[in-house]
Every structure is written in C-alpha cells, then in structure tokens.
Design an enzyme around this catalytic site. Structure first.
Site, PDB file in Angstrom:
ATOM      1  N   CYS A  85       0.821  -1.295   0.061  1.00  0.00           N
ATOM      2  CA  CYS A  85      -0.054   0.140  -0.036  1.00  0.00           C
ATOM      3  C   CYS A  85       1.017   1.384   0.150  1.00  0.00           C
ATOM      4  CB  CYS A  85      -0.962  -0.161   1.201  1.00  0.00           C
ATOM      5  SG  CYS A  85      -2.054  -1.307   1.391  1.00  0.00           S
ATOM      6  N   ARG A 119      -7.970  -4.064  -3.038  1.00  0.00           N
ATOM      7  CA  ARG A 119      -7.330  -3.053  -3.942  1.00  0.00           C
ATOM      8  C   ARG A 119      -8.535  -2.611  -5.179  1.00  0.00           C
ATOM      9  NH1 ARG A 119      -2.516  -2.573  -1.868  1.00  0.00           N
ATOM     10  NH2 ARG A 119      -1.558  -4.521  -1.087  1.00  0.00           N
TER      11      ARG A 119
END
Ligand code: BEZ
Length: 219
Positions: free
Chosen positions: A56, A133
C-alpha cells in the site's frame, strides 16, 4: 463440500459501470468530505487494505508521483481504508518522513466500513476486515465509468489507471473507442456501424479500414 463463503458477512453490493456513484460523507485526512464535493471533476476513488503496509505504501507513493498528471486531466484522487483518521494521519506523516513524499490527496477514514460496504470493497473470501485494492473511476456527473479490483498481494499499476481515465475522456470527447494497449497519440477505433447503410458509408470516409467493421483514425 464445504461452502467457503458460509458464515461470512454480506459484503455490500458492488456498483456497476453506468450506475450513479453512491454519495457519502466521511472524515478524511483533508477534513470532512462528501463525494458530491467532486462534482465536475473525474474521481479515482481507490481503497487499500490497511495503513502501514508495504505494498500500500508503494501504491501511495506511485499515486502521489502521478498526482500532477491526474490533476492536468481534471481528475482528483481519493483513498480509503478501514482505518481510523489517526492511523491515516500517522501513516501519511510516516510516508513523508521516510520517503520524502507528501500525500497530496485525501484519504477517507472508514472504521465502521460504511463506505466500503456501499462500494462493495470488501471481499470476505480474502479478508473480512480489510478492503481489497479497488478502483472506481467516476466521471464529472458522478457516474461509475470503470472498476478495477486487485488482490491484497498485487500492487496496482498507477500508469494504467491514468491511461484508463485518459481513454475514457478521449472516448467521451471524440465519440470513439480505444484499442488494446492504446496510448495517447495512437490511432483510435471508429465505433462499428449498426446499419447496412452506415457500413457502406464508412468505407468512403478517410478512415484506415481493414474491413467494414474495423476502422481506425488519427485524432
Ligand atoms: C501490503 O500492502 O503490503 C499488504 C496488505 C495486505 C496484505 C498483504 C500485503
């Protein structure tokens, strides 16, 4: 056979291409925001699994680097995860300290999963407590124009997300489609004809046609 989804909580409904983007009001690292505040701009609304995780972090760095290009394309970035505002603030400050990169877009705190459920961002088979995601491309009229879903272990290609926004904007502006691996400046596809007359007529146009259904042109 055992049902792998048994006992998992409902994950909300994924809005589809062409649906109105669900509006929401939430706390973010830039203060309270509503999706409606972005009317008139394109929005790349994306979720990440969790703050202080390495993949991330690389994605946030990649989005931050491309932020000026998104802005040039009238596009705002908006992040989200099931974390508190304090976790978000601490993480973006850490990214600035460790990587020398200021995060120039707001990140929504969604500790109660209200927004994540609204956008179907949780894939319970993968994680019940983290968002996948996900990327929603939302147009200036607040319509969902594209969705991308990636698993936890694979960081997204931010250049591809920018390419997708540019392709959608090009299609809207010129009533064309874009071929595989299209990049700005490449020829575009003239949408296929829907009538016999249109099929015959297009061969008289100054297009680069392989056949009646496959015509390209330069913009
Ligand atoms: C990461 O961002 O590094 C990550 C997050 C969740 C699962 C695996 C990796």
């Amino acid at each position: 056979m055992e049902n792998p989804l048994e006992g998992l909580e409902p994950q909300g409904r994924i809005p589809r291409i062409g649906d109105p983007a669900p509006n929401f009001e939430a706390e973010s690292t830039f203060g309270n925001i509503q999706l409606a505040d972005f009317r008139g701009s394109w929005v790349v609304f994306f979720s990440h699994p969790a703050d202080f995780t390495p993949v991330c972090t690389t994605e946030f760095l990649a989005f931050a680097r491309r932020h000026p290009d998104f802005r040039k394309s009238n596009t705002e970035l908006l992040g989200l995860s099931i974390d508190s505002i304090f976790a978000h603030l601490s993480w973006v400050r850490n990214i600035e300290e460790k990587f020398g990169c200021r995060i120039p877009f707001p990140v929504v705190a969604d500790i109660d999963r209200r927004v994540a459920l609204c956008y179907g961002m949780i894939m319970p088979g993968e994680s019940k407590t983290e968002t996948a995601r996900c990327v929603f491309i939302i147009d200036p009229n607040a319509v969902i124009r594209a969705l991308i879903y990636y698993p936890m272990t694979t960081g997204r290609n931010v250049d591809e997300i920018l390419r997708l926004v540019t392709a959608l904007q090009t299609s809207d502006a010129h009533m064309v489609a874009t071929p595989a691996n299209w990049q700005p400046g490449d020829p575009v596809i003239v949408p296929p004809p829907r009538t016999q007359e249109a099929a015959a007529e297009r061969l008289l146009e100054n297009y680069d046609c392989k056949d009646w259904y496959f015509c390209q042109k330069k913009l």
